[in-house]
Design an enzyme around this catalytic site. Structure first.
Site, mmCIF file in Angstrom:
data_model
loop_
_atom_site.group_PDB
_atom_site.id
_atom_site.type_symbol
_atom_site.label_atom_id
_atom_site.label_comp_id
_atom_site.label_asym_id
_atom_site.label_seq_id
_atom_site.Cartn_x
_atom_site.Cartn_y
_atom_site.Cartn_z
ATOM 1 N N TYR A 1 -8.568 -7.735 6.860
ATOM 2 C CA TYR A 1 -9.593 -7.125 6.010
ATOM 3 C C TYR A 1 -10.785 -8.085 5.882
ATOM 4 C CZ TYR A 1 -5.866 -3.856 5.673
ATOM 5 O OH TYR A 1 -4.892 -2.947 6.038
ATOM 6 N N ASN B 1 -4.559 -10.200 6.689
ATOM 7 C CA ASN B 1 -4.233 -8.913 7.324
ATOM 8 C C ASN B 1 -5.420 -8.158 7.919
ATOM 9 O OD1 ASN B 1 -1.692 -9.569 6.618
ATOM 10 N ND2 ASN B 1 -1.519 -8.157 4.905
ATOM 11 N N ASN C 1 -4.346 -4.982 12.710
ATOM 12 C CA ASN C 1 -5.792 -4.700 12.639
ATOM 13 C C ASN C 1 -6.570 -5.440 13.721
ATOM 14 O OD1 ASN C 1 -5.922 -2.756 10.603
ATOM 15 N ND2 ASN C 1 -5.900 -4.292 8.974
ATOM 16 N N THR D 1 0.846 -1.195 0.000
ATOM 17 C CA THR D 1 0.000 0.000 0.000
ATOM 18 C C THR D 1 0.880 1.243 0.000
ATOM 19 O OG1 THR D 1 -1.886 -1.075 1.012
ATOM 20 C CG2 THR D 1 -1.674 1.282 1.423
ATOM 21 N N HIS E 1 -7.353 -11.033 -1.637
ATOM 22 C CA HIS E 1 -6.733 -10.674 -0.351
ATOM 23 C C HIS E 1 -7.603 -11.224 0.769
ATOM 24 C CE1 HIS E 1 -4.492 -8.675 2.630
ATOM 25 N NE2 HIS E 1 -4.510 -7.437 2.195
HETATM 26 C C1 PHB Z 1 -1.699 -0.982 5.199
HETATM 27 O O1 PHB Z 1 -2.183 -0.046 4.575
HETATM 28 O O2 PHB Z 1 -1.042 -0.780 6.223
HETATM 29 C C2 PHB Z 1 -1.900 -2.352 4.745
HETATM 30 C C3 PHB Z 1 -2.691 -2.591 3.635
HETATM 31 C C4 PHB Z 1 -2.890 -3.879 3.205
HETATM 32 C C5 PHB Z 1 -2.315 -4.925 3.887
HETATM 33 C C6 PHB Z 1 -1.518 -4.701 4.982
HETATM 34 C C7 PHB Z 1 -1.314 -3.391 5.418
HETATM 35 O O3 PHB Z 1 -2.516 -6.174 3.506
#
Ligand code: PHB
Length: 360
Positions: free
Chosen positions: A180, A178, A235, A26, A175
């Site tokens: 999401y 992490n 997260n 990102t 995805h």
């Molecule tokens: C972030 O923006 O910190 C981020 C985004 C996507 C990911 C991990 C971290 O999979």
């Protein structure tokens, strides 16, 4: 000859020049309307000697967004922006997959259409803060998705998969890592549903299976990868038994003939690991992409042991557009500047020098 980072690899009907993958990163530098623009083209083109580039996480819809300045893959303007990137990468002989993203509970009303409340499997407020246009704000309590809303989310993934095809990508990565939305369903710390999207591992995996069924109507399964992060606490994520649960999730992917399984082998927030990734890898019958702090030596060891087939590098690729050449020639690496990781302009994005180039 033993397998190393520089040996080609066949992924379905595609041959990658080497096993070095640019990990999804990102960077919060998309242009207007969350469409990629010129500096993004330069950035990816500079890194096209990677065997495969996986793009930064890219939202499947305006509802999927979770940060300022991240790109989408749902509008014609975004497709046109991405097409310039895929053309530039292909012109250099590279390959590029797009990572499809829906942020869910770690988004914020400030970022969402009509300031709506973020959605999640369950109404559990994560600890921590969202990045908004006005700085950091505490995560809110998300709204639990109604069962009859889930087909709409699956349709957004399918639409994004279609748009990715129009944009000229070689494939897509779902995805599911992490913290999401899909990961929020997979792990039991964030999924306390009592319907058939929660409870058992079968139920918690249902949304991922539905997403995969939908995108595989658009793409051959050999052009679809999946990313997992079993024990990443980023997260505010947790699971009561990551080893057991993810061995089930991995075993289910065995039936799908996917491009690869991409594994974040650890916790972005700490150094400790408790999951046996070699065992997970051994239980998976397709290509396995390892990621999490690898350097050249560790990657080559992993490949020659058969513990992985591909290795994804994040920060080293961010700071070294010619990482493949530098690793091949055992050259020194540029240092990464963490102050310019997220947001900003060209600086810290497309001005990392190639080896031997003078810095200005
Ligand atoms: C972030 O923006 O910190 C981020 C985004 C996507 C990911 C991990 C971290 O999979």
């Amino acid at each position: 000859m033993s397998t190393d980072l520089f040996s080609p690899v066949t992924v379905g009907d595609m041959t990658l020049a080497n096993r070095m993958v640019m990990a999804p990163l990102t960077r919060n530098r998309a242009g207007e309307h969350n469409a990629p623009h010129d500096i993004n083209v330069t950035y990816y083109q500079q890194r096209a000697t990677a065997g495969l580039i996986i793009t930064e996480a890219t939202q499947v819809s305006p509802e999927g967004v979770g940060y300022p300045g991240t790109p989408g893959i749902y509008s014609d303007e975004q497709v046109a922006g991405w097409k310039k990137i895929t053309d530039a990468v292909h012109a250099e002989g590279g390959h590029i997959f797009i990572q499809l993203w829906y942020c869910g509970r770690v988004s914020h009303p400030d970022l969402l259409p009509d300031n709506q409340t973020p959605v999640a499997p369950s109404a559990i407020q994560p600890l921590g803060e969202a990045v908004t246009f006005d700085g950091m704000k505490a995560f809110v309590t998300p709204r639990a998705l109604e069962k009859n809303e889930i087909p709409g989310i699956i349709a957004q993934y399918k639409h994004a998969a279609e748009m990715a095809k129009k944009a000229g990508f070689d494939g897509i990565e779902v995805h599911a890592a992490n913290g999401y939305l899909i990961d929020q369903f997979l792990r039991d710390g964030s999924n306390q549903r009592e319907d058939h999207y929660g409870g058992s591992v079968e139920n918690r995996m249902r949304i991922l299976n539905e997403v995969l069924d939908a995108v595989i109507e658009v793409w051959n399964s050999s052009r679809v990868g999946v990313r997992f992060s079993p024990e990443n606490s980023f997260n505010d994520m947790s699971d009561s038994n990551a080893s057991k649960h993810f061995s089930y999730f991995v075993s289910q992917l065995n039936t799908r003939n996917l491009a690869y399984l991409h594994m974040l082998e650890g916790d972005m927030m700490s150094k400790s690991t408790s999951v046996d990734y070699r065992a997970l890898r051994a239980s998976y019958n397709g290509l396995y992409m390892a990621n999490c702090g690898y350097d050249k030596a560790r990657a080559n060891q992993s490949l020659s042991n058969g513990d992985s087939d591909l290795v994804a590098f994040g920060v080293p690729f961010l700071a070294n557009p010619d990482l493949v050449y530098r690793y091949q020639q055992d050259l020194a690496l540029n240092d990464a500047d963490s102050d310019t990781f997220y947001g900003g302009t060209e600086h810290g994005y497309i001005d990392y020098p190639f080896f031997g180039q003078m810095t200005t």
